[in-house]
Design a protein around this motif. Sequence first.
Motif, PDB file in Angstrom:
ATOM      1  N   GLN A  68       0.831  -1.204   0.000  1.00  0.00           N
ATOM      2  CA  GLN A  68       0.000   0.000   0.000  1.00  0.00           C
ATOM      3  C   GLN A  68       0.864   1.252   0.000  1.00  0.00           C
ATOM      4  OE1 GLN A  68      -3.163  -0.068   2.887  1.00  0.00           O
ATOM      5  NE2 GLN A  68      -3.613  -2.234   2.549  1.00  0.00           N
ATOM      6  N   THR A  69       0.524   2.183  -0.875  1.00  0.00           N
ATOM      7  CA  THR A  69       1.267   3.436  -0.991  1.00  0.00           C
ATOM      8  C   THR A  69       0.889   4.385   0.141  1.00  0.00           C
ATOM      9  OG1 THR A  69       1.295   3.200  -3.389  1.00  0.00           O
ATOM     10  CG2 THR A  69       1.752   5.397  -2.504  1.00  0.00           C
ATOM     11  N   PRO A  70       1.857   5.014   0.789  1.00  0.00           N
ATOM     12  CA  PRO A  70       1.533   5.952   1.867  1.00  0.00           C
ATOM     13  C   PRO A  70       0.676   7.110   1.387  1.00  0.00           C
ATOM     14  CG  PRO A  70       3.863   5.379   1.901  1.00  0.00           C
ATOM     15  CD  PRO A  70       3.308   4.806   0.636  1.00  0.00           C
ATOM     16  N   GLN A  71      -0.262   7.512   2.228  1.00  0.00           N
ATOM     17  CA  GLN A  71      -1.070   8.702   1.985  1.00  0.00           C
ATOM     18  C   GLN A  71      -0.908   9.637   3.167  1.00  0.00           C
ATOM     19  OE1 GLN A  71      -5.115   7.163   1.344  1.00  0.00           O
ATOM     20  NE2 GLN A  71      -4.989   7.910  -0.758  1.00  0.00           N
ATOM     21  N   THR A  72      -0.896  10.930   2.902  1.00  0.00           N
ATOM     22  CA  THR A  72      -0.804  11.922   3.967  1.00  0.00           C
ATOM     23  C   THR A  72      -1.994  12.869   3.871  1.00  0.00           C
ATOM     24  OG1 THR A  72       0.405  13.708   2.851  1.00  0.00           O
ATOM     25  CG2 THR A  72       1.704  11.820   3.619  1.00  0.00           C
ATOM     26  N   ILE A  73      -2.011  13.846   4.749  1.00  0.00           N
ATOM     27  CA  ILE A  73      -3.140  14.777   4.784  1.00  0.00           C
ATOM     28  C   ILE A  73      -3.253  15.596   3.511  1.00  0.00           C
ATOM     29  CG2 ILE A  73      -3.118  14.917   7.299  1.00  0.00           C
ATOM     30  CD1 ILE A  73      -1.700  17.625   7.030  1.00  0.00           C
ATOM     31  N   THR A  74      -2.153  15.736   2.752  1.00  0.00           N
ATOM     32  CA  THR A  74      -2.207  16.545   1.534  1.00  0.00           C
ATOM     33  C   THR A  74      -3.076  15.906   0.456  1.00  0.00           C
ATOM     34  OG1 THR A  74      -0.176  15.531   0.670  1.00  0.00           O
ATOM     35  CG2 THR A  74       0.055  17.549   1.979  1.00  0.00           C
ATOM     36  N   HIS A 154       6.730   5.646   4.515  1.00  0.00           N
ATOM     37  CA  HIS A 154       5.722   6.383   5.286  1.00  0.00           C
ATOM     38  C   HIS A 154       6.359   7.578   5.997  1.00  0.00           C
ATOM     39  CE1 HIS A 154       2.119   3.822   4.958  1.00  0.00           C
ATOM     40  NE2 HIS A 154       2.958   2.798   4.889  1.00  0.00           N
ATOM     41  N   LEU A 155       7.509   7.364   6.601  1.00  0.00           N
ATOM     42  CA  LEU A 155       8.172   8.446   7.328  1.00  0.00           C
ATOM     43  C   LEU A 155       8.538   9.589   6.384  1.00  0.00           C
ATOM     44  CD1 LEU A 155      10.548   6.431   9.692  1.00  0.00           C
ATOM     45  CD2 LEU A 155       8.363   7.503  10.272  1.00  0.00           C
ATOM     46  N   ARG A 156       9.060   9.256   5.227  1.00  0.00           N
ATOM     47  CA  ARG A 156       9.433  10.305   4.277  1.00  0.00           C
ATOM     48  C   ARG A 156       8.204  11.081   3.803  1.00  0.00           C
ATOM     49  NH1 ARG A 156      12.410   5.852   2.283  1.00  0.00           N
ATOM     50  NH2 ARG A 156      14.617   5.952   2.900  1.00  0.00           N
ATOM     51  N   ASN A 161       9.321  14.720   2.821  1.00  0.00           N
ATOM     52  CA  ASN A 161       9.087  15.219   1.466  1.00  0.00           C
ATOM     53  C   ASN A 161       8.268  16.512   1.478  1.00  0.00           C
ATOM     54  OD1 ASN A 161      10.440  12.971   0.556  1.00  0.00           O
ATOM     55  ND2 ASN A 161       8.581  11.827   0.060  1.00  0.00           N
ATOM     56  N   ALA A 162       8.786  17.526   0.810  1.00  0.00           N
ATOM     57  CA  ALA A 162       8.143  18.850   0.835  1.00  0.00           C
ATOM     58  C   ALA A 162       6.736  18.829   0.250  1.00  0.00           C
ATOM     59  CB  ALA A 162       9.017  19.845   0.064  1.00  0.00           C
ATOM     60  N   GLU A 163       6.478  17.971  -0.713  1.00  0.00           N
ATOM     61  CA  GLU A 163       5.177  17.960  -1.377  1.00  0.00           C
ATOM     62  C   GLU A 163       4.081  17.347  -0.505  1.00  0.00           C
ATOM     63  OE1 GLU A 163       7.919  16.598  -2.567  1.00  0.00           O
ATOM     64  OE2 GLU A 163       8.503  17.950  -4.214  1.00  0.00           O
ATOM     65  N   THR A 164       4.437  16.447   0.392  1.00  0.00           N
ATOM     66  CA  THR A 164       3.415  15.680   1.111  1.00  0.00           C
ATOM     67  C   THR A 164       3.497  15.777   2.627  1.00  0.00           C
ATOM     68  OG1 THR A 164       4.837  13.700   1.054  1.00  0.00           O
ATOM     69  CG2 THR A 164       3.239  13.983  -0.750  1.00  0.00           C
ATOM     70  N   ARG A 165       4.522  16.398   3.153  1.00  0.00           N
ATOM     71  CA  ARG A 165       4.718  16.399   4.608  1.00  0.00           C
ATOM     72  C   ARG A 165       3.653  17.228   5.322  1.00  0.00           C
ATOM     73  NH1 ARG A 165       7.775  20.868   6.744  1.00  0.00           N
ATOM     74  NH2 ARG A 165       8.875  19.528   8.236  1.00  0.00           N
ATOM     75  N   MET A 166       3.457  16.899   6.561  1.00  0.00           N
ATOM     76  CA  MET A 166       2.537  17.646   7.424  1.00  0.00           C
ATOM     77  C   MET A 166       3.327  18.728   8.166  1.00  0.00           C
ATOM     78  SD  MET A 166       0.438  16.050  10.657  1.00  0.00           S
ATOM     79  CE  MET A 166       0.228  17.033  12.167  1.00  0.00           C
ATOM     80  N   ALA A 210      21.248   9.617   6.155  1.00  0.00           N
ATOM     81  CA  ALA A 210      21.531  10.653   7.147  1.00  0.00           C
ATOM     82  C   ALA A 210      20.666  11.890   6.943  1.00  0.00           C
ATOM     83  CB  ALA A 210      23.013  11.026   7.101  1.00  0.00           C
ATOM     84  N   GLN A 211      20.437  12.274   5.700  1.00  0.00           N
ATOM     85  CA  GLN A 211      19.646  13.472   5.424  1.00  0.00           C
ATOM     86  C   GLN A 211      18.198  13.283   5.853  1.00  0.00           C
ATOM     87  OE1 GLN A 211      19.809  14.698   1.325  1.00  0.00           O
ATOM     88  NE2 GLN A 211      18.470  16.471   1.643  1.00  0.00           N
ATOM     89  N   ASP A 212      17.625  12.129   5.506  1.00  0.00           N
ATOM     90  CA  ASP A 212      16.243  11.865   5.891  1.00  0.00           C
ATOM     91  C   ASP A 212      16.106  11.732   7.399  1.00  0.00           C
ATOM     92  OD1 ASP A 212      15.495  11.941   3.261  1.00  0.00           O
ATOM     93  OD2 ASP A 212      15.386   9.769   3.002  1.00  0.00           O
TER      94      ASP A 212
END
Length: 408
Positions: A68-74, A154-156, A161-166, A210-212
Amino acid sequence: MHPLTALDRRRFLKVAAAAGCAAPASCVFPPNLAWGQPSRPQRSDAFRLVAKIDRERILKAAAKYVSQTPQTITTFPTKRSTGGLHDFYSQADYFWPNPKDPNGAYINRDGQSNPDNFDEHRKVMVSLSIQMPALTAAWVLTADSLYGKRACDHLRAWFVNAETRMNPNLQFAQAVEGVSTGRSYGIIDSLHLVEVARAASFLTDGMLNAQDLDALKSWFQSYLDWLNTSDPGKTERDAKNNHAMCWALQAAEYARLACNEASRNEVYRRYREIMLPDQMALDGSFPRELARTKPYSYSIFNFDVMAGLCQSLKGLFPDPSAFALADGRGLSRAAEFLYPYLENKRAWKWAKDIEHFDALPVRSPGLLFSGIAFREQKYIDLWKTLNPDPTDKEVIRNFPIRQPLLWV
């Protein structure tokens, strides 16, 4: 034989200290055996107990969620919110249109959830809280990187990720039509991020680059700062009921992931000096929860959150689970009070909950954590028999710890 009889005390304390991120200078989580492999040092007797019981359940869930692909509030914008695309939004559960003024401000009907509320952001956050920890637990059990990689996806999506983060605040949670664009009470909605943060601590060495990892920790530190400094955060912190306990569990676990030892110690101080004395009666009950229209549900909920808080604060001194006030009030007293009613709901002496009473009890993490902490086999035996995967929407909302494997 009690499952912890053979447990070597020194080994247990060493493991507990590691799990509590007790080395603030380097913030060392339990080390992995090899790059990209799950942590092994936590495999204590308690871990093996939970793994034996939950292994099939965990792997079945992970097999379902890994595709299943992660979904966020966006994914779910709403015009009801005064916030932006990346701002979490929800409406207060117990507020309804006023029949005397249908176009006016909503009014409160305590304990009765309004089914017409916007609920999509909550739903995807709950889905995150179910899927990501299950995937992480499967990775810990099997070392199959497929599970770990999907958990990291899911964490990313949510935090990197700028497009989908809360955005790291709940400024627009539990809004009330005609009254408020967001309320402090809404902070309880992000209780479902607690086990996500706990699971993330197993993915910090090898699975996330490390960046993530820096971005993830920065998100939770930013949200912790908001919880500590914003007016809604401080209001929730100073509440006199389960809302303060939920604030504390969130603050403790987010601080643990961010390796903020000062915040962890401050949460523990508040638990010992403020929340425990203010919220618990001498018999181990929570009087303010008993006074609600859902006294059974809220009593169990506050007990489970308290037990989770004690687990989150492991590694601090004195041991949070064992700590008790001079009059005996502590986690043990709460477990003693609730056990008979978890074993036999018909023995409940107070009013029945006005909703969802028949859906309870479910598998209380407080029973398991108390059984391990106090060597009470009957708590563990009862925990084993209860439903670990409730389907009732309201019960799920008040069930933030679903993968105890990640907590023991």
